[in-house]
Design a protein around this motif. Structure first.
Motif, mmCIF file in Angstrom:
data_model
loop_
_atom_site.group_PDB
_atom_site.id
_atom_site.type_symbol
_atom_site.label_atom_id
_atom_site.label_comp_id
_atom_site.label_asym_id
_atom_site.label_seq_id
_atom_site.Cartn_x
_atom_site.Cartn_y
_atom_site.Cartn_z
ATOM 1 N N THR A 155 0.997 -1.156 -0.216
ATOM 2 C CA THR A 155 0.198 0.293 0.248
ATOM 3 C C THR A 155 1.077 1.279 -0.215
ATOM 4 O O THR A 155 1.937 1.424 1.175
ATOM 5 C CB THR A 155 -1.179 0.375 1.434
ATOM 6 O OG1 THR A 155 -1.707 -1.134 1.248
ATOM 7 C CG2 THR A 155 -1.946 0.999 1.184
ATOM 8 N N ILE A 156 0.639 1.798 -0.875
ATOM 9 C CA ILE A 156 1.403 3.407 -0.871
ATOM 10 C C ILE A 156 -0.275 4.388 -0.749
ATOM 11 O O ILE A 156 -0.539 4.239 -1.592
ATOM 12 C CB ILE A 156 2.213 3.468 -2.173
ATOM 13 C CG1 ILE A 156 3.292 2.615 -2.576
ATOM 14 C CG2 ILE A 156 2.550 4.845 -2.358
ATOM 15 C CD1 ILE A 156 3.283 1.314 -3.115
ATOM 16 N N ASN A 157 0.423 5.704 0.126
ATOM 17 C CA ASN A 157 -0.757 6.747 0.012
ATOM 18 C C ASN A 157 0.495 8.023 -0.638
ATOM 19 O O ASN A 157 1.438 8.399 -0.801
ATOM 20 C CB ASN A 157 -0.532 6.587 1.594
ATOM 21 C CG ASN A 157 -1.325 5.798 2.213
ATOM 22 O OD1 ASN A 157 -2.413 5.126 2.661
ATOM 23 N ND2 ASN A 157 -0.813 5.267 3.377
ATOM 24 N N VAL A 158 -0.930 8.609 -1.521
ATOM 25 C CA VAL A 158 -0.324 9.878 -1.744
ATOM 26 C C VAL A 158 -0.363 10.814 -0.685
ATOM 27 O O VAL A 158 -1.377 10.817 0.209
ATOM 28 C CB VAL A 158 -1.755 10.260 -3.124
ATOM 29 C CG1 VAL A 158 -1.229 11.992 -3.768
ATOM 30 C CG2 VAL A 158 -1.639 9.322 -4.078
ATOM 31 N N THR A 159 0.192 11.958 -0.356
ATOM 32 C CA THR A 159 0.443 12.838 0.928
ATOM 33 C C THR A 159 0.619 13.828 0.762
ATOM 34 O O THR A 159 0.524 14.506 1.172
ATOM 35 C CB THR A 159 1.972 12.296 1.267
ATOM 36 O OG1 THR A 159 2.881 12.747 0.697
ATOM 37 C CG2 THR A 159 1.347 10.796 2.670
ATOM 38 N N ILE A 160 1.042 14.227 -0.465
ATOM 39 C CA ILE A 160 0.416 15.581 -1.365
ATOM 40 C C ILE A 160 0.232 14.916 -2.882
ATOM 41 O O ILE A 160 0.498 14.904 -3.513
ATOM 42 C CB ILE A 160 2.288 16.256 -1.451
ATOM 43 C CG1 ILE A 160 2.448 16.600 -0.311
ATOM 44 C CG2 ILE A 160 1.943 18.016 -2.282
ATOM 45 C CD1 ILE A 160 3.951 16.797 0.187
ATOM 46 N N GLY A 168 2.822 17.324 -16.583
ATOM 47 C CA GLY A 168 2.260 16.977 -16.216
ATOM 48 C C GLY A 168 2.177 17.496 -14.878
ATOM 49 O O GLY A 168 1.883 18.153 -14.939
ATOM 50 N N VAL A 169 1.884 16.606 -13.679
ATOM 51 C CA VAL A 169 1.395 16.559 -12.517
ATOM 52 C C VAL A 169 2.151 15.079 -11.693
ATOM 53 O O VAL A 169 2.731 14.330 -12.102
ATOM 54 C CB VAL A 169 0.050 16.041 -11.996
ATOM 55 C CG1 VAL A 169 -0.712 14.608 -12.413
ATOM 56 C CG2 VAL A 169 -0.492 16.602 -10.964
ATOM 57 N N ILE A 170 2.915 15.319 -10.421
ATOM 58 C CA ILE A 170 3.229 15.349 -9.840
ATOM 59 C C ILE A 170 2.297 14.480 -8.195
ATOM 60 O O ILE A 170 1.793 15.315 -7.503
ATOM 61 C CB ILE A 170 4.871 15.178 -8.739
ATOM 62 C CG1 ILE A 170 6.230 15.796 -10.170
ATOM 63 C CG2 ILE A 170 5.144 14.605 -8.196
ATOM 64 C CD1 ILE A 170 6.842 16.356 -9.365
#
Length: 181
Positions: A155-160, A168-170
């Protein structure tokens, strides 16, 4: 190299204007008129990722027009890997493996969090995100937090979320996405 069929929709420049001001990442301002590499090199939280992108020879690709969505692991995310992993993948004989791991963090589309959440909703609470590296991520969300599950069940969470870039987008993440082992 970055040819893959995706179910993620590319967003227009209007989305960037709606997103508002870019967040600071790793103590550095992120500028929407700079590309992914130009911004990432200034983040104190992404020195390991930048080093690996250089080792894999992906600087030119991630500086190109895109569009790309990059799930960018922090330095802390890399420390969660077994000791010696980062050093091992930077060896010349492991360049192909490093390239695959890194491209499993890249989607060839400009997908802001609202678009990702919309696709998750459209698919009944979970959306499969195919990456440039051939990985399939299972995306879900709870409130404002988007969670990715890699092919190993990690499991990996988007923190920002939604760090707008010229190509594009980070989305900053707290884990390293790994190909199926």
């Amino acid at each position: 190299m970055f040819k893959t069929s995706l179910s993620i929709i590319a967003l227009t420049a209007g989305t960037a204007a709606m997103a508002g001001e870019n967040p600071m990442v790793g103590g550095a301002p992120m500028y929407a008129d700079k590309n992914i590499v130009e911004n990432a090199v200034n983040s104190e939280d992404h020195t390991t990722l930048v080093k690996l992108v250089k080792s894999a020879g992906l600087v030119e690709t991630l500086s190109s027009e895109g569009p790309f969505t990059v799930f960018a692991p922090t330095n802390e995310a890399f420390t969660k890997l077994p000791k010696g992993t980062v050093e091992m993948v930077t060896q010349p004989e492991n360049k192909e493996m490093l390239t695959q791991v890194l491209t499993c963090h890249v989607v060839s589309a400009d997908a802001m969090s609202t678009a990702i959440k919309g696709m998750i909703d459209d698919d009944g609470g979970s959306h499969v995100v195919p990456t440039v590296g051939g990985c399939e991520l299972d995306a879900t969300y709870d409130g404002d937090t988007i969670t990715l599950e890699d092919e190993n069940g990690r499991t990996i969470n988007v923190t920002i979320a939604d760090v707008d870039q010229s190509n594009g987008v980070i989305h900053v993440v707290d884990g390293v996405i790994l190909p199926k082992m």
